[in-house]
Scaffold this motif. Structure first.
Motif, PDB file in Angstrom:
ATOM      1  N   ASP A  51       0.879  -1.164   0.000  1.00 21.04           N
ATOM      2  CA  ASP A  51       0.000   0.000   0.000  1.00 21.04           C
ATOM      3  C   ASP A  51       0.915   1.212   0.000  1.00 21.04           C
ATOM      4  O   ASP A  51       1.646   1.452   0.962  1.00 21.04           O
ATOM      5  N   THR A  53       1.595   5.363  -0.567  1.00 24.37           N
ATOM      6  CA  THR A  53       1.011   6.702  -0.539  1.00 24.37           C
ATOM      7  C   THR A  53       1.944   7.655  -1.268  1.00 24.37           C
ATOM      8  O   THR A  53       3.128   7.746  -0.944  1.00 24.37           O
ATOM      9  N   ARG A  81       2.858  -0.485 -10.582  1.00 24.92           N
ATOM     10  CA  ARG A  81       1.431  -0.165 -10.652  1.00 24.92           C
ATOM     11  C   ARG A  81       1.273   1.063 -11.536  1.00 24.92           C
ATOM     12  O   ARG A  81       1.814   2.126 -11.251  1.00 24.92           O
ATOM     13  N   LEU A  83      -1.011   4.033 -12.976  1.00 23.72           N
ATOM     14  CA  LEU A  83      -2.165   4.825 -12.548  1.00 23.72           C
ATOM     15  C   LEU A  83      -2.744   5.507 -13.785  1.00 23.72           C
ATOM     16  O   LEU A  83      -2.026   6.183 -14.513  1.00 23.72           O
ATOM     17  N   HIS A  87      -5.133  12.341  -9.541  1.00 22.59           N
ATOM     18  CA  HIS A  87      -5.755  12.227  -8.225  1.00 22.59           C
ATOM     19  C   HIS A  87      -5.823  13.604  -7.579  1.00 22.59           C
ATOM     20  O   HIS A  87      -5.498  13.779  -6.403  1.00 22.59           O
ATOM     21  N   THR A  94      -3.391   6.912  -1.761  1.00 19.81           N
ATOM     22  CA  THR A  94      -2.814   5.588  -1.534  1.00 19.81           C
ATOM     23  C   THR A  94      -3.410   4.597  -2.528  1.00 19.81           C
ATOM     24  O   THR A  94      -4.623   4.570  -2.732  1.00 19.81           O
ATOM     25  N   ARG A  95      -2.530   3.811  -3.136  1.00 18.77           N
ATOM     26  CA  ARG A  95      -2.953   2.737  -4.034  1.00 18.77           C
ATOM     27  C   ARG A  95      -2.166   1.485  -3.694  1.00 18.77           C
ATOM     28  O   ARG A  95      -1.082   1.543  -3.130  1.00 18.77           O
ATOM     29  N   SER A  96      -2.707   0.343  -4.078  1.00 15.31           N
ATOM     30  CA  SER A  96      -2.099  -0.948  -3.728  1.00 15.31           C
ATOM     31  C   SER A  96      -1.505  -1.637  -4.946  1.00 15.31           C
ATOM     32  O   SER A  96      -1.929  -1.398  -6.083  1.00 15.31           O
TER      33      SER A  96
END
Length: 132
Positions: A51, A53, A81, A83, A87, A94-96
């Motif tokens: 996770d 941030t 990851r 995106l 945002h 926060t993304r996982s």
């Protein structure tokens, strides 16, 4: 003649305006998003969930933090990851990233953000892998 309170008020407004301009200029000059924090959980043999941030003050549809990656201190990539949108209304955010395989020999990973325009860089975070 202006009263002391009026002079103070005028000076305070000027200082606040100048500070806002400096902050906006610094944000527009920042080239990369910063990784603020990261949490990691073991999910199986050599597999981890992260996770992460990030913060990017220039977060607009035209330019935003568009990815983060998990890598070894030597630069070996273990997971990324992507995106797909800005945002802007969620800062920091926060993304996982799930099921990242990391070899048993690696005890610590580095997490880094990516800017849509300039690529990877900015403040990174080192995270110790649980159980290692």
């Amino acid at each position: 003649m202006l009263s002391h309170l009026r002079i103070f008020t005028i000076l305070a407004i000027g200082i606040i305006t100048l500070a806002g301009d400096v902050l906006a200029e610094n944000a527009s000059q920042q080239r990369y998003p910063d990784v603020i924090s990261a949490e990691v959980r073991a999910t199986g043999d050599d597999s981890f969930n992260f996770d992460v941030t990030l913060s990017s003050p220039y977060d607009t549809p035209q330019r935003y933090a568009d990815a983060f990656r998990v890598m070894g201190k030597d630069g070996t990539l273990y997971g990324e990851r992507i995106l797909l949108h800005d945002h802007a209304a969620e800062q920091p955010f926060t993304r996982s990233l799930h099921a990242v395989k990391v070899p048993k020999s690696v005890a610590t990973v580095v997490i880094q953000g990516r800017d849509q325009r300039f690529g990877y860089g900015g403040k990174t975070v080192e995270v110790a892998l649980p159980g290692r």
